[in-house]
Design a protein around this motif. Structure first.
Motif, PDB file in Angstrom:
ATOM      1  N   ASP A  80     -18.915  38.006 -14.091  1.00  0.00           N
ATOM      2  CA  ASP A  80     -20.093  38.284 -14.914  1.00  0.00           C
ATOM      3  C   ASP A  80     -19.733  39.467 -15.804  1.00  0.00           C
ATOM      4  O   ASP A  80     -19.336  40.524 -15.297  1.00  0.00           O
ATOM      5  CB  ASP A  80     -21.295  38.671 -14.053  1.00  0.00           C
ATOM      6  N   HIS A  98     -21.128  42.251 -18.119  1.00  0.00           N
ATOM      7  CA  HIS A  98     -22.407  42.933 -18.344  1.00  0.00           C
ATOM      8  C   HIS A  98     -22.356  43.680 -19.669  1.00  0.00           C
ATOM      9  O   HIS A  98     -21.752  44.735 -19.769  1.00  0.00           O
ATOM     10  CB  HIS A  98     -22.692  43.906 -17.191  1.00  0.00           C
ATOM     11  N   ARG A 141     -25.582  40.841 -26.206  1.00  0.00           N
ATOM     12  CA  ARG A 141     -25.174  39.536 -25.660  1.00  0.00           C
ATOM     13  C   ARG A 141     -24.728  38.559 -26.750  1.00  0.00           C
ATOM     14  O   ARG A 141     -23.660  37.964 -26.665  1.00  0.00           O
ATOM     15  CB  ARG A 141     -26.292  38.924 -24.829  1.00  0.00           C
ATOM     16  N   THR A 144     -27.128  28.378 -21.969  1.00  0.00           N
ATOM     17  CA  THR A 144     -27.847  29.640 -21.814  1.00  0.00           C
ATOM     18  C   THR A 144     -28.883  29.460 -20.711  1.00  0.00           C
ATOM     19  O   THR A 144     -29.568  28.442 -20.660  1.00  0.00           O
ATOM     20  CB  THR A 144     -28.536  30.031 -23.134  1.00  0.00           C
ATOM     21  N   SER A 176     -33.177  36.596 -14.662  1.00  0.00           N
ATOM     22  CA  SER A 176     -31.839  36.347 -15.190  1.00  0.00           C
ATOM     23  C   SER A 176     -31.915  35.780 -16.600  1.00  0.00           C
ATOM     24  O   SER A 176     -32.700  34.899 -16.895  1.00  0.00           O
ATOM     25  CB  SER A 176     -31.073  35.377 -14.289  1.00  0.00           C
ATOM     26  N   HIS A 177     -31.066  36.306 -17.455  1.00  0.00           N
ATOM     27  CA  HIS A 177     -30.863  35.759 -18.793  1.00  0.00           C
ATOM     28  C   HIS A 177     -29.381  35.955 -19.073  1.00  0.00           C
ATOM     29  O   HIS A 177     -28.907  37.080 -19.194  1.00  0.00           O
ATOM     30  CB  HIS A 177     -31.718  36.486 -19.823  1.00  0.00           C
ATOM     31  N   HIS A 178     -28.644  34.869 -19.108  1.00  0.00           N
ATOM     32  CA  HIS A 178     -27.214  34.963 -19.366  1.00  0.00           C
ATOM     33  C   HIS A 178     -26.713  33.707 -20.061  1.00  0.00           C
ATOM     34  O   HIS A 178     -27.388  32.683 -20.100  1.00  0.00           O
ATOM     35  CB  HIS A 178     -26.430  35.212 -18.072  1.00  0.00           C
ATOM     36  N   ASP A 225     -19.968  34.302 -16.915  1.00  0.00           N
ATOM     37  CA  ASP A 225     -21.279  34.553 -17.512  1.00  0.00           C
ATOM     38  C   ASP A 225     -21.256  35.838 -18.328  1.00  0.00           C
ATOM     39  O   ASP A 225     -20.599  36.809 -17.953  1.00  0.00           O
ATOM     40  CB  ASP A 225     -22.357  34.685 -16.434  1.00  0.00           C
ATOM     41  N   GLN A 245     -23.916  38.558 -19.494  1.00  0.00           N
ATOM     42  CA  GLN A 245     -25.276  39.014 -19.221  1.00  0.00           C
ATOM     43  C   GLN A 245     -25.658  40.168 -20.110  1.00  0.00           C
ATOM     44  O   GLN A 245     -24.857  40.948 -20.494  1.00  0.00           O
ATOM     45  CB  GLN A 245     -25.403  39.443 -17.763  1.00  0.00           C
TER      46      GLN A 245
END
Length: 152
Positions: free
Chosen positions: A105, A107, A113, A130, A136-138, A150, A152
């Motif tokens: 992930d 970040h 993003r 998406t 969660s939003h990734h 991912d 994020q």
């Protein structure tokens, strides 16, 4: 007592993936050339295990492996291997067949993003989908060999 570790990623072309992930993470590609040359001079490895090309500025590199490390972590001066946050890419004969059971992930935060996804796509990543759900939003992406990660 905590254990030292590295993440090992099976790959078709370890040098291509190391290059991608070094750029994606801002990591440093490890230089094992002095260690390889010492081992070769001792007869411990043969020329078939070594490559020397423009991707490595003519320096000796392992044919079957490439590694990257966090630029601020220590390095073993004898081998050129990182002693901290590290990814090792190993050549394997079989292609990737299924979804990863382990992934990274990245970040970057909600404000960065979209720009980060665009940057990673320019490096060779591909967007899969998406995810926007409670908590969660990734963006799920793949590296050039199809390994999921991912943003994020």
């Amino acid at each position: 007592m905590p254990l030292d570790w590295k993440l090992v990623v099976d790959s078709e072309d370890p040098h291509r993936l190391a290059h991608f992930w070094a750029q994606a993470l801002g990591y440093t590609t490890e230089d094992h050339s002095a260690h390889i040359e010492r081992l070769h001079a001792l007869g411990a490895i043969n020329q078939a295990q070594i490559i020397q090309d423009e991707r490595h500025d003519g320096r000796a590199a392992w044919r079957h492996a490439a590694a990257i490390r966090h630029p601020h972590d220590p390095v073993d001066e004898n081998t050129g291997s990182g002693l901290g946050r590290r990814l090792l890419f190993l050549a394997v004969p079989e292609p990737k067949r299924a979804k990863n059971r382990l992934h990274l992930d990245l970040h970057v935060g909600p404000d960065a993003r979209e720009a980060e996804v665009t940057r990673l796509e320019r490096l060779g990543a591909r967007t899969l989908h998406t995810v926007v759900e409670p908590g969660s939003h990734h963006v799920t992406m793949t590296d050039p060999e199809g390994n999921e990660f991912d943003v994020q």
